[in-house]
Write a protein that holds these residues in place. Structure first.
Motif, PDB file in Angstrom:
ATOM      1  N   GLY A 190       0.835  -1.327  -0.008  1.00 12.49           N
ATOM      2  CA  GLY A 190       0.039  -0.039  -0.147  1.00 12.49           C
ATOM      3  C   GLY A 190       0.766   1.376   0.011  1.00 12.49           C
ATOM      4  N   GLU A 191       2.288   1.103  -0.426  1.00 10.87           N
ATOM      5  CA  GLU A 191       2.808   2.411  -0.206  1.00 10.87           C
ATOM      6  C   GLU A 191       3.351   2.855  -1.730  1.00 10.87           C
ATOM      7  OE1 GLU A 191       6.362   2.216   2.180  1.00 10.87           O
ATOM      8  OE2 GLU A 191       5.287   1.907   3.700  1.00 10.87           O
ATOM      9  N   SER A 192       2.790   2.617  -2.602  1.00  7.68           N
ATOM     10  CA  SER A 192       2.734   3.219  -4.211  1.00  7.68           C
ATOM     11  C   SER A 192       1.649   2.730  -4.943  1.00  7.68           C
ATOM     12  CB  SER A 192       4.234   2.460  -4.763  1.00  7.68           C
ATOM     13  OG  SER A 192       4.394   3.017  -5.831  1.00  7.68           O
ATOM     14  N   LEU A 193       1.641   3.577  -6.081  1.00  7.22           N
ATOM     15  CA  LEU A 193       0.194   3.365  -6.806  1.00  7.22           C
ATOM     16  C   LEU A 193       0.531   2.076  -8.005  1.00  7.22           C
ATOM     17  CD1 LEU A 193      -2.604   4.423  -7.389  1.00  7.22           C
ATOM     18  CD2 LEU A 193      -1.284   6.030  -9.035  1.00  7.22           C
ATOM     19  N   LEU A 194      -0.213   1.161  -8.117  1.00  6.61           N
ATOM     20  CA  LEU A 194       0.210   0.066  -9.121  1.00  6.61           C
ATOM     21  C   LEU A 194      -0.438   0.721 -10.610  1.00  6.61           C
ATOM     22  CD1 LEU A 194       0.819  -2.695  -9.659  1.00  6.61           C
ATOM     23  CD2 LEU A 194      -1.591  -3.321  -9.449  1.00  6.61           C
ATOM     24  N   PHE A 195       0.587   0.742 -11.565  1.00 10.99           N
ATOM     25  CA  PHE A 195       0.301   1.233 -12.952  1.00 10.99           C
ATOM     26  C   PHE A 195      -0.190   2.633 -13.009  1.00 10.99           C
ATOM     27  CE2 PHE A 195      -0.871  -3.558 -13.620  1.00 10.99           C
ATOM     28  CZ  PHE A 195       0.539  -4.036 -13.687  1.00 10.99           C
ATOM     29  N   PRO A 196       0.439   3.390 -12.376  1.00  8.91           N
ATOM     30  CA  PRO A 196      -0.016   5.066 -12.575  1.00  8.91           C
ATOM     31  C   PRO A 196      -0.288   5.656 -13.934  1.00  8.91           C
ATOM     32  CG  PRO A 196       2.252   4.947 -12.027  1.00  8.91           C
ATOM     33  CD  PRO A 196       1.821   3.469 -12.045  1.00  8.91           C
ATOM     34  N   ALA A 197       0.420   5.125 -14.995  1.00  7.45           N
ATOM     35  CA  ALA A 197       0.180   5.725 -16.266  1.00  7.45           C
ATOM     36  C   ALA A 197      -1.263   5.220 -16.839  1.00  7.45           C
ATOM     37  CB  ALA A 197       1.208   5.235 -17.329  1.00  7.45           C
ATOM     38  N   SER A 198      -1.441   3.845 -16.522  1.00  9.88           N
ATOM     39  CA  SER A 198      -2.645   3.421 -16.606  1.00  9.88           C
ATOM     40  C   SER A 198      -3.840   3.898 -16.059  1.00  9.88           C
ATOM     41  CB  SER A 198      -3.092   2.049 -16.618  1.00  9.88           C
ATOM     42  OG  SER A 198      -1.872   1.480 -17.745  1.00  9.88           O
ATOM     43  N   VAL A 199      -3.846   4.261 -14.655  1.00  7.73           N
ATOM     44  CA  VAL A 199      -4.750   5.032 -13.849  1.00  7.73           C
ATOM     45  C   VAL A 199      -4.985   6.407 -14.627  1.00  7.73           C
ATOM     46  CG1 VAL A 199      -5.408   5.765 -11.787  1.00  7.73           C
ATOM     47  CG2 VAL A 199      -4.420   3.624 -11.775  1.00  7.73           C
ATOM     48  N   ARG A 200      -3.899   6.899 -14.856  1.00  8.67           N
ATOM     49  CA  ARG A 200      -4.164   8.219 -15.522  1.00  8.67           C
ATOM     50  C   ARG A 200      -5.095   8.138 -16.871  1.00  8.67           C
ATOM     51  NH1 ARG A 200       0.873   9.528 -15.162  1.00  8.67           N
ATOM     52  NH2 ARG A 200       1.589   9.019 -17.082  1.00  8.67           N
ATOM     53  N   GLN A 201      -4.660   7.022 -17.721  1.00 14.20           N
ATOM     54  CA  GLN A 201      -5.386   6.953 -19.257  1.00 14.20           C
ATOM     55  C   GLN A 201      -6.893   6.805 -18.824  1.00 14.20           C
ATOM     56  OE1 GLN A 201      -3.058   3.986 -20.707  1.00 14.20           O
ATOM     57  NE2 GLN A 201      -1.264   5.225 -21.004  1.00 14.20           N
ATOM     58  N   LEU A 202      -7.044   5.966 -17.708  1.00 15.82           N
ATOM     59  CA  LEU A 202      -8.395   5.599 -17.059  1.00 15.82           C
ATOM     60  C   LEU A 202      -9.279   6.822 -17.049  1.00 15.82           C
ATOM     61  CD1 LEU A 202      -8.072   2.072 -15.370  1.00 15.82           C
ATOM     62  CD2 LEU A 202      -9.410   2.322 -17.761  1.00 15.82           C
ATOM     63  N   ALA A 203      -8.469   7.791 -16.071  1.00 16.14           N
ATOM     64  CA  ALA A 203      -9.112   9.128 -15.528  1.00 16.14           C
ATOM     65  C   ALA A 203      -9.588   9.747 -16.894  1.00 16.14           C
ATOM     66  CB  ALA A 203      -8.047   9.566 -14.657  1.00 16.14           C
ATOM     67  N   ALA A 204      -8.543   9.912 -17.596  1.00 13.77           N
ATOM     68  CA  ALA A 204      -8.580  10.954 -18.738  1.00 13.77           C
ATOM     69  C   ALA A 204      -9.865  10.379 -19.817  1.00 13.77           C
ATOM     70  CB  ALA A 204      -7.312  10.919 -19.671  1.00 13.77           C
ATOM     71  N   ARG A 205     -10.070   9.129 -20.002  1.00 14.39           N
ATOM     72  CA  ARG A 205     -11.186   8.485 -20.672  1.00 14.39           C
ATOM     73  C   ARG A 205     -12.476   8.542 -20.175  1.00 14.39           C
ATOM     74  NH1 ARG A 205     -10.079   3.081 -24.503  1.00 14.39           N
ATOM     75  NH2 ARG A 205      -8.607   4.744 -25.196  1.00 14.39           N
ATOM     76  N   TYR A 206     -12.573   8.085 -18.765  1.00 15.67           N
ATOM     77  CA  TYR A 206     -13.702   8.013 -18.273  1.00 15.67           C
ATOM     78  C   TYR A 206     -14.134   8.908 -17.104  1.00 15.67           C
ATOM     79  CZ  TYR A 206     -13.184   3.474 -20.791  1.00 15.67           C
ATOM     80  OH  TYR A 206     -13.026   2.458 -21.557  1.00 15.67           O
ATOM     81  N   GLY A 207     -13.380   9.583 -16.443  1.00 13.78           N
ATOM     82  CA  GLY A 207     -13.416  10.282 -15.534  1.00 13.78           C
ATOM     83  C   GLY A 207     -14.511  11.375 -15.634  1.00 13.78           C
ATOM     84  N   GLY A 208     -14.786  11.909 -17.038  1.00 12.83           N
ATOM     85  CA  GLY A 208     -15.460  13.002 -17.382  1.00 12.83           C
ATOM     86  C   GLY A 208     -17.093  12.267 -17.397  1.00 12.83           C
TER      87      GLY A 208
END
Length: 217
Positions: free
Chosen positions: A123-141
């Motif tokens: 729990g001390e780091s984010l798993l696949f941060p680039a993919s989380v960023r891409q998911l946020a860009a695509r579906y966060g809206g």
């Protein structure tokens, strides 16, 4: 003590493959299996796993609803690692928003599977941060924007730590950049989570993207 894992997937071959990979590690133990999300809550209460590796798409109760149910009804819930076929699936983003701690691709290499379980457990780091960023860009809206993080009352240092968290940096890496001790970083991370009402780093990072605190692009 080994990291204990509960496997939840409606495909027996997937469960068998994950079990074989994980049980080859001396510090990981698979303590149970289930074929649907509907069976997760009683098994979690009985077995108390550290991590639940859970398919996002299942016939009776999918991984999104099962994640919500576990976090809503189980005291001291385990970490939840969503297992999926496609990394750009909106179901994955919804599972992360529901409280999952990260996701893992079914086609991942054995070393990646082991790394994902260990990282989520720590729990001390984010798993696949680039993919989380891409998911946020695509579906966060698709969601109502979160309240501005300015309302959370983050200090300048806490805001700086949150920005570094969105990059997937560990506590040790953040400490190195800020030239402070890791315990200081842990205190800042805890304060960020508390002020955002976030269960973990993943939820804090999603809030940072959806609120516009950082750009997901």
């Amino acid at each position: 003590m080994p990291v204990t894992v509960l496997l939840v997937d409606d495909e027996p071959l997937v469960r068998a493959g994950l079990r074989a990979v994980l049980e080859a590690q001396p510090d990981i133990e698979v303590i149970g299996e289930a074929a649907d999300g509907a069976a997760v809550i009683p098994l979690v209460r009985q077995l108390r796993p550290d991590v639940v590796a859970m398919d996002v798409r299942m016939p009776l109760m999918d991984g999104i609803e099962a994640t919500r149910a576990v976090l809503r009804t189980v005291d001291a819930p385990p970490k939840i690692l969503v297992v999926t076929t496609f990394e750009d699936d909106e179901f994955v983003y919804e599972a992360l928003r529901a409280g999952a701690d990260g996701f893992l691709l079914k086609r991942a290499r054995p070393a990646e599977i082991v790394h994902a379980v260990r990282l989520v457990a720590e729990g001390e780091s984010l798993l696949f941060p680039a993919s989380v960023r891409q998911l946020a860009a695509r579906y966060g809206g698709n969601h109502e924007p979160s309240a501005p993080l300015s309302e959370a009352g983050l200090t300048d240092r806490e805001a700086e730590v949150l920005r570094l968290m969105t990059r997937g940096l560990s506590n040790a890496e953040i400490a190195g950049l800020l030239v402070v001790g890791t315990e200081t970083v842990k205190s800042h991370v805890s304060a960020v989570l508390a002020k955002l009402g976030a269960r973990d780093r993943t939820q804090a990072v999603i809030a940072a993207y959806e609120s516009g605190f950082v750009a997901p692009g």
